[in-house]
Design a protein around this motif. Structure first.
Motif, PDB file in Angstrom:
ATOM      1  N   CYS A 324      -1.367  -3.921   4.760  1.00 18.33           N
ATOM      2  CA  CYS A 324      -0.897  -4.886   3.757  1.00 18.33           C
ATOM      3  C   CYS A 324      -1.862  -4.959   2.575  1.00 18.33           C
ATOM      4  O   CYS A 324      -1.452  -5.183   1.440  1.00 18.33           O
ATOM      5  CB  CYS A 324      -0.718  -6.268   4.372  1.00 18.33           C
ATOM      6  SG  CYS A 324       0.767  -6.439   5.398  1.00 18.33           S
ATOM      7  N   ALA A 325      -3.155  -4.769   2.841  1.00 18.70           N
ATOM      8  CA  ALA A 325      -4.148  -4.825   1.770  1.00 18.70           C
ATOM      9  C   ALA A 325      -3.989  -3.661   0.804  1.00 18.70           C
ATOM     10  O   ALA A 325      -4.304  -3.785  -0.387  1.00 18.70           O
ATOM     11  CB  ALA A 325      -5.560  -4.804   2.365  1.00 18.70           C
ATOM     12  N   GLU A 326      -3.500  -2.528   1.300  1.00 15.51           N
ATOM     13  CA  GLU A 326      -3.364  -1.328   0.484  1.00 15.51           C
ATOM     14  C   GLU A 326      -1.959  -1.141  -0.071  1.00 15.51           C
ATOM     15  O   GLU A 326      -1.732  -0.253  -0.896  1.00 15.51           O
ATOM     16  CB  GLU A 326      -3.733  -0.093   1.325  1.00 15.51           C
ATOM     17  CG  GLU A 326      -5.136  -0.136   1.909  1.00 15.51           C
ATOM     18  CD  GLU A 326      -6.197  -0.182   0.821  1.00 15.51           C
ATOM     19  OE1 GLU A 326      -5.990   0.460  -0.226  1.00 15.51           O
ATOM     20  OE2 GLU A 326      -7.222  -0.868   1.014  1.00 15.51           O
ATOM     21  N   CYS A 327      -1.040  -1.973   0.364  1.00 14.64           N
ATOM     22  CA  CYS A 327       0.371  -1.719   0.057  1.00 14.64           C
ATOM     23  C   CYS A 327       0.711  -2.008  -1.397  1.00 14.64           C
ATOM     24  O   CYS A 327       0.307  -3.036  -1.953  1.00 14.64           O
ATOM     25  CB  CYS A 327       1.263  -2.561   0.967  1.00 14.64           C
ATOM     26  SG  CYS A 327       3.016  -2.171   0.797  1.00 14.64           S
ATOM     27  N   GLU A 328       1.491  -1.133  -1.990  1.00 13.22           N
ATOM     28  CA  GLU A 328       1.919  -1.292  -3.378  1.00 13.22           C
ATOM     29  C   GLU A 328       2.923  -2.430  -3.548  1.00 13.22           C
ATOM     30  O   GLU A 328       3.202  -2.863  -4.661  1.00 13.22           O
ATOM     31  CB  GLU A 328       2.532   0.015  -3.892  1.00 13.22           C
ATOM     32  CG  GLU A 328       3.720   0.518  -3.110  1.00 13.22           C
ATOM     33  CD  GLU A 328       3.347   1.439  -1.952  1.00 13.22           C
ATOM     34  OE1 GLU A 328       4.061   2.434  -1.740  1.00 13.22           O
ATOM     35  OE2 GLU A 328       2.350   1.159  -1.250  1.00 13.22           O
ATOM     36  N   PHE A 329       3.443  -2.950  -2.440  1.00 16.24           N
ATOM     37  CA  PHE A 329       4.413  -4.040  -2.491  1.00 16.24           C
ATOM     38  C   PHE A 329       3.798  -5.389  -2.107  1.00 16.24           C
ATOM     39  O   PHE A 329       4.521  -6.348  -1.857  1.00 16.24           O
ATOM     40  CB  PHE A 329       5.594  -3.737  -1.557  1.00 16.24           C
ATOM     41  CG  PHE A 329       6.360  -2.500  -1.922  1.00 16.24           C
ATOM     42  CD1 PHE A 329       7.288  -2.514  -2.948  1.00 16.24           C
ATOM     43  CD2 PHE A 329       6.130  -1.316  -1.231  1.00 16.24           C
ATOM     44  CE1 PHE A 329       7.986  -1.364  -3.274  1.00 16.24           C
ATOM     45  CE2 PHE A 329       6.827  -0.163  -1.569  1.00 16.24           C
ATOM     46  CZ  PHE A 329       7.756  -0.185  -2.593  1.00 16.24           C
TER      47      PHE A 329
END
Length: 368
Positions: A324-329
């Protein structure tokens, strides 16, 4: 609608658990509802103070839930008072003999803007087993019919679990026969009486998303998800695909409804545009995330929402962990903080029921 709503300043939706008293005994009940009211519930005077705070916050949506709000003798008075203060009220009563056409008519006369009622199966056998009270299915359909007759907009709330997943297609077919403005699809968070064994898999989330998206293309009612923030990721991905094909796409967020309540203009999450007040006055990021920021008997709702470390932390996507920390969304989704907490004990952990792996390809598409 307010497209520039600043979630750091005020929530889009405030939900008040008016009571935990209820005559149903639902398998998934967040509140572990019981038949009797708690003696320390917010009283009428305290409830009016809360309504006043909601009015000052100018939150677009204020929901009276439970338990069953009809268990409170002052519910008509409170709806009337909220209307006088300019607060739009939605009510989520339980489908029991307490819910009558006459009561709905009085609630509408007092200013009720929307009825929201739960339906968790396409047949009486499935729904009543979920609610553990025979006749609840019929009471639900009666309430929707009465609301239509009274000119009161109605929404259906459905909780997706392992108990009803196989019945989603007939459930959608039933929704399309009802005169509703919104189908609010809840995805189980294992808290209260909800069990992790009843939670569907991440792959099954995607299958449900596909059916909801397909239905939304032609349904006369709006569809939203609760505690499945990654449905917004799914919708955005599908919209990107449609644009690449040169197909027209409707606005993603902020669709209005006949009662003027409408939808949030951007991604809501636990504590981000959303606040829940318990029957005892405790302030939570949602009804499914049982970590309290404080109590309205001691602090103002606005102060707790705007400044408590719990809420400010949840609104800061830099606190997210895992994928989630890396997610583009992460700004339109962010994952269910309540489900992360329920399954890992860490509200900032990655969404446990999401199949998506962040990619550079979609980062580029989002920027475009």
């Amino acid at each position: 609608m307010q497209p520039n709503l600043n979630f750091d300043e005020r929530p889009f939706i405030v939900i008040w658990e008016t009571t935990q008293a209820c005559d149903l005994s639902c398998l998934h009940c967040r509140a572990c509802a019981q038949s009797l009211r708690h003696p320390l519930e917010l009283n009428t005077a305290e409830a009016k103070l809360l309504i006043g705070e909601v009015a000052e916050l100018q939150a677009p949506v204020f929901v009276l839930t439970g338990g069953d709000p009809l268990k409170r003798d002052d519910i008509f008075e409170l709806v009337d008072y909220a209307t006088q203060r300019g607060v739009r009220i939605s009510l989520t009563p339980s489908a029991t003999p307490l819910l009558t056409r006459d009561k709905l008519a009085e609630l509408k006369q007092r200013g009720l803007a929307r009825l929201a009622i739960s339906l968790d199966g396409p047949t009486a056998a499935i729904h009543d087993a979920f609610r553990r009270v025979n006749g609840s299915f019929d009471w639900t359909l009666n309430a929707v019919r009465w609301a239509h007759e009274l000119g009161l907009p109605a929404q259906i709330n459905t909780t997706i679990t392992r108990h009803n997943l196989a019945h989603l297609d007939p459930m959608i077919a039933l929704m399309e026969t009802l005169d509703i403005v919104l189908w609010s699809v809840f995805f189980l968070v294992p808290t209260g009486r909800g069990s992790a064994a009843d939670l569907i898999s991440a792959e099954e989330f995607e299958q449900v998303f596909a059916k909801l998206y397909q239905t939304a293309q032609h349904a006369k009612f709006d569809i939203k998800s609760t505690e499945a923030q990654h449905y917004r990721r799914y919708v955005l991905q599908r919209r990107i695909e449609e644009k690449r094909k040169g197909n027209a796409v409707a606005p993603m967020f902020g669709r209005s409804t006949a009662d003027g309540i409408g939808r949030a203009p951007k991604g809501i999450n636990d504590g981000k545009g959303f606040v829940f007040i318990s029957h005892l006055g405790e302030v939570f990021p949602s009804g499914f995330l049982p970590v309290s920021a404080g109590n309205i008997r001691k602090q103002s709702l606005a102060d707790l929402y705007r400044h408590s470390p719990l809420f400010t932390g949840l609104r800061d996507s830099a606190n997210l962990k895992g994928k989630c920390a890396e997610c583009e969304f992460r700004e339109v989704c962010g994952g269910s903080r309540a489900r992360a907490y329920a399954l890992t004990g860490d509200m900032f952990a990655e969404e446990p029921c999401c199949v998506w792996q962040p990619t550079q390809r979609f980062r580029a598409a989002l920027r475009a």
